[in-house]
Design an enzyme around this catalytic site. Structure first.
Site, short mmCIF file in Angstrom:
data_model
loop_
_atom_site.label_atom_id
_atom_site.label_comp_id
_atom_site.label_asym_id
_atom_site.label_seq_id
_atom_site.Cartn_x
_atom_site.Cartn_y
_atom_site.Cartn_z
N ASP A 1 47.17 48.83 37.44
CA ASP A 1 47.72 47.45 37.74
C ASP A 1 48.32 47.89 39.29
O ASP A 1 47.90 48.66 39.82
CB ASP A 1 48.68 46.95 36.93
CG ASP A 1 48.96 45.77 37.01
OD1 ASP A 1 49.02 44.74 38.19
OD2 ASP A 1 48.89 44.86 35.75
N VAL B 1 42.53 45.66 42.67
CA VAL B 1 41.20 45.52 42.31
C VAL B 1 40.46 44.90 43.39
O VAL B 1 39.18 44.87 43.37
CB VAL B 1 41.01 44.67 41.16
CG1 VAL B 1 41.54 45.49 39.84
CG2 VAL B 1 41.66 43.19 41.18
N TYR C 1 40.78 28.20 41.32
CA TYR C 1 40.93 29.12 39.97
C TYR C 1 39.65 28.80 39.21
O TYR C 1 38.85 29.73 38.94
CB TYR C 1 42.04 28.86 39.27
CG TYR C 1 42.30 29.60 37.93
CD1 TYR C 1 42.64 30.91 37.95
CD2 TYR C 1 41.88 29.04 36.73
CE1 TYR C 1 42.82 31.70 36.90
CE2 TYR C 1 41.92 29.95 35.54
CZ TYR C 1 42.62 31.19 35.54
OH TYR C 1 42.48 31.98 34.56
N THR D 1 51.04 31.79 34.14
CA THR D 1 51.30 30.46 34.07
C THR D 1 53.06 30.23 34.46
O THR D 1 53.37 29.10 34.39
CB THR D 1 50.95 29.64 32.85
OG1 THR D 1 51.34 30.21 31.92
CG2 THR D 1 49.49 29.35 32.91
#
Ligand SMILES: NC(=O)c1ccc[n+]([C@@H]2O[C@H](COP(=O)([O-])OP(=O)(O)OC[C@H]3O[C@@H](n4cnc5c(N)ncnc54)[C@H](O)[C@@H]3O)[C@@H](O)[C@H]2O)c1
Length: 245
Positions: free
Chosen positions: A37, A55, A144, A182
């Site tokens: 992460d 990433v 998104y 969210t």
């Protein structure tokens, strides 16, 4: 014996809601788990190894793959959960914002597959994360939604090209799962109670319910499943319910 006994599994975004649930479940199923992460370190299963990886960084991916090869000789499973969300009307979305979401969600999925496939033996399994918003359009999710539709397409191409090497590639399309993704200000004005009433099963999902599907796709239980998606959305994408007076 666990369902992932003897397997080496990498979970990106492993400090997030779905990633963490997946890492813990895989550790309980006896996998050797590597978690990555953005943070320098984080709470991971006691038996797991943690590494920092942005990433979107290809050099980071190449270094991680080399490290996995040196330490474990291979990688059997990748569950690529790292990702970001953004909710904004299309006309209010800047080109930079749009590109950032594609870079983090789509390009990074490409980099992930490209880095790990060469160290996967036959029987390997790659699980990507799309979304119900990669299956259906939704207001506010131009960037998104575009990124998650692209992840589904990328997953199918990867499945076709890697089938010869015995590597399966599938994607999970979660509906609304209560995690930090969210929790940002983008979603502050979302009426979650009203949203929940649109879900046939009547509730948002849990990270553990997505992790269960990741386990299925990672394990031999899905040995003949590749190039497809499993929607985990409480029935949202099944269709519309006719309103009754
Ligand atoms: N929660 C939902 O409702 C939902 C629905 C559909 C799809 N998804 C997808 O599931 C995946 C996991 O989401 P989640 O709900 O667990 O979110 P989350 O925010 O809890 O976890 C996402 C993790 O990704 C990490 N991350 C973000 N950018 C990164 C980067 N550049 N490099 C490395 N790590 C990075 C974050 O640090 C975080 O730990 C995402 O791809 C998301 O789009 C989630």
């Amino acid at each position: 014996m666990g369902r992932l006994s003897g397997r080496v599994a990498l979970v990106t975004g492993g400090l997030g809601g779905i990633g963490s649930a997946t890492a813990h479940l895989f550790a309980r199923e006896d996998a050797t788990v590597v978690v990555t992460d953005l943070a320098a370190h984080g709470p991971v299963p006691p038996s797991a190894t943690y590494r920092t990886l942005d990433v979107t960084d290809d050099a980071g991916w190449q270094a991680l793959a080399e490290n996995l090869r040196a330490e474990h000789g291979r990688l059997d499973v990748l569950v690529h959960t790292a990702g970001i969300a953004m909710s904004r009307p299309l006309l209010d979305t800047s080109p930079e914002e749009f590109r950032r979401v594609q870079e983090t969600n789509t390009t990074a999925t490409f980099l992930a597959i490209r880095a790990v496939a060469p160290i996967m033996p036959p029987g390997g399994s790659i699980v990507t994360l799309s979304s119900v918003n990669g299956v259906l359009g939704a207001t506010g999710l131009a960037a998104y939604g575009a990124s998650k539709f692209a992840v589904r397409g990328l997953t199918k191409v990867a499945a076709l090209e890697l089938a010869e090497a015995g590597i399966r590639v599938n994607t999970i399309c979660p509906g609304s799962i209560a995690t930090e993704i969210t929790a940002s200000s983008d979603f502050a004005d979302t009426d979650w109670a009203a949203y929940t009433r649109t879900i046939p099963l009547g509730r948002r999902g849990t990270p553990a319910e997505v992790a269960d599907v990741a386990l299925y796709l990672a394990s031999d239980a899905s040995a003949y499943v590749t190039g497809t998606e499993i929607v985990v959305d409480g029935g949202v994408s099944a269709g519309r319910r006719f309103p009754r007076r």
